[in-house]
Design an enzyme around this catalytic site. Structure first.
Site, PDB file in Angstrom:
ATOM      1  N   ASN A  59       0.804  -1.222   0.000  1.00 14.29           N
ATOM      2  CA  ASN A  59       0.000   0.000   0.000  1.00 14.29           C
ATOM      3  C   ASN A  59       0.837   1.271   0.000  1.00 14.29           C
ATOM      4  O   ASN A  59       0.293   2.373   0.006  1.00 14.29           O
ATOM      5  CB  ASN A  59      -0.990  -0.036   1.173  1.00 14.29           C
ATOM      6  CG  ASN A  59      -2.032  -1.105   0.940  1.00 14.29           C
ATOM      7  OD1 ASN A  59      -2.151  -1.648  -0.173  1.00 14.29           O
ATOM      8  ND2 ASN A  59      -2.790  -1.429   1.962  1.00 14.29           N
TER       9      ASN A  59
ATOM     10  N   ASP B 152      -7.431  -3.890   7.768  1.00  9.16           N
ATOM     11  CA  ASP B 152      -6.738  -4.915   6.982  1.00  9.16           C
ATOM     12  C   ASP B 152      -6.180  -6.043   7.846  1.00  9.16           C
ATOM     13  O   ASP B 152      -5.585  -6.984   7.309  1.00  9.16           O
ATOM     14  CB  ASP B 152      -5.609  -4.282   6.151  1.00  9.16           C
ATOM     15  CG  ASP B 152      -6.142  -3.328   5.091  1.00  9.16           C
ATOM     16  OD1 ASP B 152      -5.353  -2.547   4.552  1.00  9.16           O
ATOM     17  OD2 ASP B 152      -7.370  -3.357   4.835  1.00  9.16           O
TER      18      ASP B 152
ATOM     19  N   ARG C 290     -17.216   1.022  -1.980  1.00  6.16           N
ATOM     20  CA  ARG C 290     -15.997   1.828  -1.850  1.00  6.16           C
ATOM     21  C   ARG C 290     -16.105   3.038  -2.777  1.00  6.16           C
ATOM     22  O   ARG C 290     -15.452   3.108  -3.804  1.00  6.16           O
ATOM     23  CB  ARG C 290     -14.767   0.994  -2.154  1.00  6.16           C
ATOM     24  CG  ARG C 290     -14.578  -0.135  -1.145  1.00  6.16           C
ATOM     25  CD  ARG C 290     -13.353  -0.958  -1.436  1.00  6.16           C
ATOM     26  NE  ARG C 290     -12.113  -0.259  -1.120  1.00  6.16           N
ATOM     27  CZ  ARG C 290     -10.905  -0.802  -1.313  1.00  6.16           C
ATOM     28  NH1 ARG C 290     -10.822  -2.004  -1.836  1.00  6.16           N
ATOM     29  NH2 ARG C 290      -9.808  -0.148  -1.018  1.00  6.16           N
TER      30      ARG C 290
ATOM     31  N   CYS D 222     -16.640  -3.665  -5.074  1.00 10.91           N
ATOM     32  CA  CYS D 222     -15.570  -4.421  -4.428  1.00 10.91           C
ATOM     33  C   CYS D 222     -16.208  -5.413  -3.459  1.00 10.91           C
ATOM     34  O   CYS D 222     -17.220  -5.103  -2.833  1.00 10.91           O
ATOM     35  CB  CYS D 222     -14.648  -3.467  -3.672  1.00 10.91           C
ATOM     36  SG  CYS D 222     -13.337  -4.306  -2.787  1.00 10.91           S
TER      37      CYS D 222
ATOM     38  N   ARG E  95      -1.995 -11.293  -4.415  1.00 13.14           N
ATOM     39  CA  ARG E  95      -2.122  -9.855  -4.660  1.00 13.14           C
ATOM     40  C   ARG E  95      -1.394  -9.043  -3.600  1.00 13.14           C
ATOM     41  O   ARG E  95      -0.948  -7.935  -3.853  1.00 13.14           O
ATOM     42  CB  ARG E  95      -3.597  -9.429  -4.651  1.00 13.14           C
ATOM     43  CG  ARG E  95      -4.425 -10.031  -5.768  1.00 13.14           C
ATOM     44  CD  ARG E  95      -5.777  -9.373  -5.797  1.00 13.14           C
ATOM     45  NE  ARG E  95      -5.635  -7.923  -5.947  1.00 13.14           N
ATOM     46  CZ  ARG E  95      -6.677  -7.117  -6.121  1.00 13.14           C
ATOM     47  NH1 ARG E  95      -7.896  -7.626  -6.121  1.00 13.14           N
ATOM     48  NH2 ARG E  95      -6.504  -5.818  -6.254  1.00 13.14           N
TER      49      ARG E  95
END
Ligand code: EPZ
Length: 420
Positions: free
Chosen positions: A23, A307, A121, A116, A399
């Site tokens: 990120n 997360d 989002r 999503c 990912r």
């Protein structure tokens, strides 16, 4: 599609090295578009999302080469300002090319990221912020069409129903770096990845103050140049391994993790009875007297990260007692729950809250990954389940986790990847 097969029960031991932060890498790679020239980005993780960002940059005309964790991006010949649906639709974070393209060319056509699995989002705050800088933005045929004769510094308030926005802050910060005059971003996101992006932009010649606080001030400059930067370690990957060590009652050292970036997670894990120490350039995790139930509420940084919500749920399943999770960022981010129920978990959902019964004897089962962090919680559950767990659709894991099966095997887990 690859599968990961785990036989549970091993206590994890040893060292694991944390990769660069996904990120942070994504907005930093996107920001190279701000200046014609060569940038060198180091400690970039080997992830599907990074590959997608590289494909987007190449489709815009950038030349990119990669050697291990170092990526060289030459944006001299970038002429296009259209980020296509085929690429953007595979990764929401592609939205962070919007600010740089608008900053450099005064034009940007970026496919609207759409839906999503973790919940709605919207990007209304991104659009609001860029409009405050003078951009005209419309949605046409599925694309965000942004135009600005000249971006002008302005006062932007980035407050939404769920607090600030990380990539919205990034987009406004990047565009404002080339705007005329001063921009202030009020209620900016404070994530370490925003601080890392601001550090790179500073090396490109941007004038940014206050990154990491809720008030960021950007004095626009006429031009930026390519620069070199090393990405920070991935705090969410580190947090995931901390939980892997805790739930297997193991004894592991997480190399390269930055303790300060994980305060909220450390606080909750200590409350659960996990011993966490700074050691060398890493974090040591072990458990002495079993695990206790805890309550967790996800919040914007420096609060407990959404997360890590799915991963901490797996820990709660093996504690003694009743735990509660309240998801404040993505109220529907519970795709992992139904798969954990198939492994014998006892979880009751009440809106954006979960009531979790501990002391579960999880049993191995075939389970399906649905999104990045949900799939991590299924792998963690497999580490403590009795028998074999088979996780399918592991492309979701790839990912955001670099070689997770190899890293866990290095810690003594009985785990393998079945390629197909
Ligand atoms: C970043 O996404 C992360 N992605 C996400 O990590 C993370 O979950 C999220 O921040 C929150 O921490 C990257 O950095 C690439 P937001 P972002 O805009 O920036 C609402 C992972 O697993 N919102 O901060 O897209 C939004 O719906 C990923 O690595 C608006 O209402 O998240 C959410 O409820 C998943 N309007 C909240 O704000 C907007 O315009 C926070 O979203 C923007 C967001």
């Amino acid at each position: 599609m690859d599968k990961i097969v785990i036989n549970g029960g091993n206590r994890l031991k040893g060292k694991v090295k944390i990769s660069g932060a996904k990120n942070s890498a994504l907005p930093i790679l996107a920001s190279t578009l701000l200046a014609p020239g060569v940038s060198v980005i180091r400690n970039v993780p080997g992830l599907r999302d990074v590959d997608t960002m590289m494909r987007i940059l190449r489709s815009l005309g950038a030349r990119i080469s990669r050697r291990h964790t170092e990526i060289v991006v030459d944006t001299t010949d970038v002429r296009s300002f259209t980020a296509p649906y085929e690429l953007v639709s595979t990764m929401r974070a592609s939205i962070c090319v919007l600010g740089p393209l608008l900053g450099r060319f005064g034009k940007a056509n970026v496919s609207h990221p759409g839906g999503c699995v973790i919940g709605p989002r919207p990007i209304d705050l991104h659009i609001k912020g860029l409009r405050k800088l003078g951009a005209e933005i419309t949605i046409e045929r599925g694309y965000i069409v942004a135009r600005a004769g000249e971006l002008k510094g302005s006062e932007i308030f980035l407050g939404g129903a769920f607090g600030s926005t990380v990539l919205g802050t990034a987009n406004c910060m990047m565009a404002a770096s080339l705007a005329k005059g001063v921009t202030t971003i009020e209620n900016a996101a404070c994530e370490p990845e925003i601080v890392d992006l601001a550090a790179f932009l500073g090396k490109m010649g941007a004038r940014i103050e206050g990154a990491g606080t809720h008030m960021v001030r950007i004095e626009g400059v006429n031009e930026l140049k390519g620069a070199e930067h090393t990405i920070i370690p991935d705090r969410i990957e580190a947090g995931t391994y901390m939980i892997a060590g805790a739930i297997t009652e193991g004894d592991i050292l997480i190399e390269g993790a930055i303790f300060e970036h994980l305060q909220a997670a450390v606080d909750k894990l200590e409350e659960a009875g996990v011993r966490i120490l700074r050691e060398g350039n890493g974090i040591k995790v072990d458990v002495e007297n079993g695990l206790k139930a805890i309550d967790v509420t996800t919040m914007p940084y420096p609060g407990f990260p959404t997360d890590m919500q799915a991963q901490i749920l797996t820990l709660m399943l093996v504690t003694d007692g009743i735990s509660i999770i309240t998801e404040r960022i993505y109220p529907d981010r519970f795709m992992h729950v139904s798969e954990l129920l198939r492994m014998g978990a006892s979880i009751i959902r009440e809106g954006s809250r979960l009531v979790v019964k501990g002391g579960a004897n999880l049993s191995g089962a075939p389970v399906m990954a649905s999104d990045l962090r949900a799939s991590a919680s299924l792998v963690l559950a497999g580490l403590v389940a009795e028998g074999e767990t088979e996780v399918s659709r592991v492309y979701h894991l790839d990912r955001g986790y670099e070689r997770i099966d190899e890293k866990l095997r290095g810690l003594g887990a009985d785990i393998k990847r079945i390629k197909s």
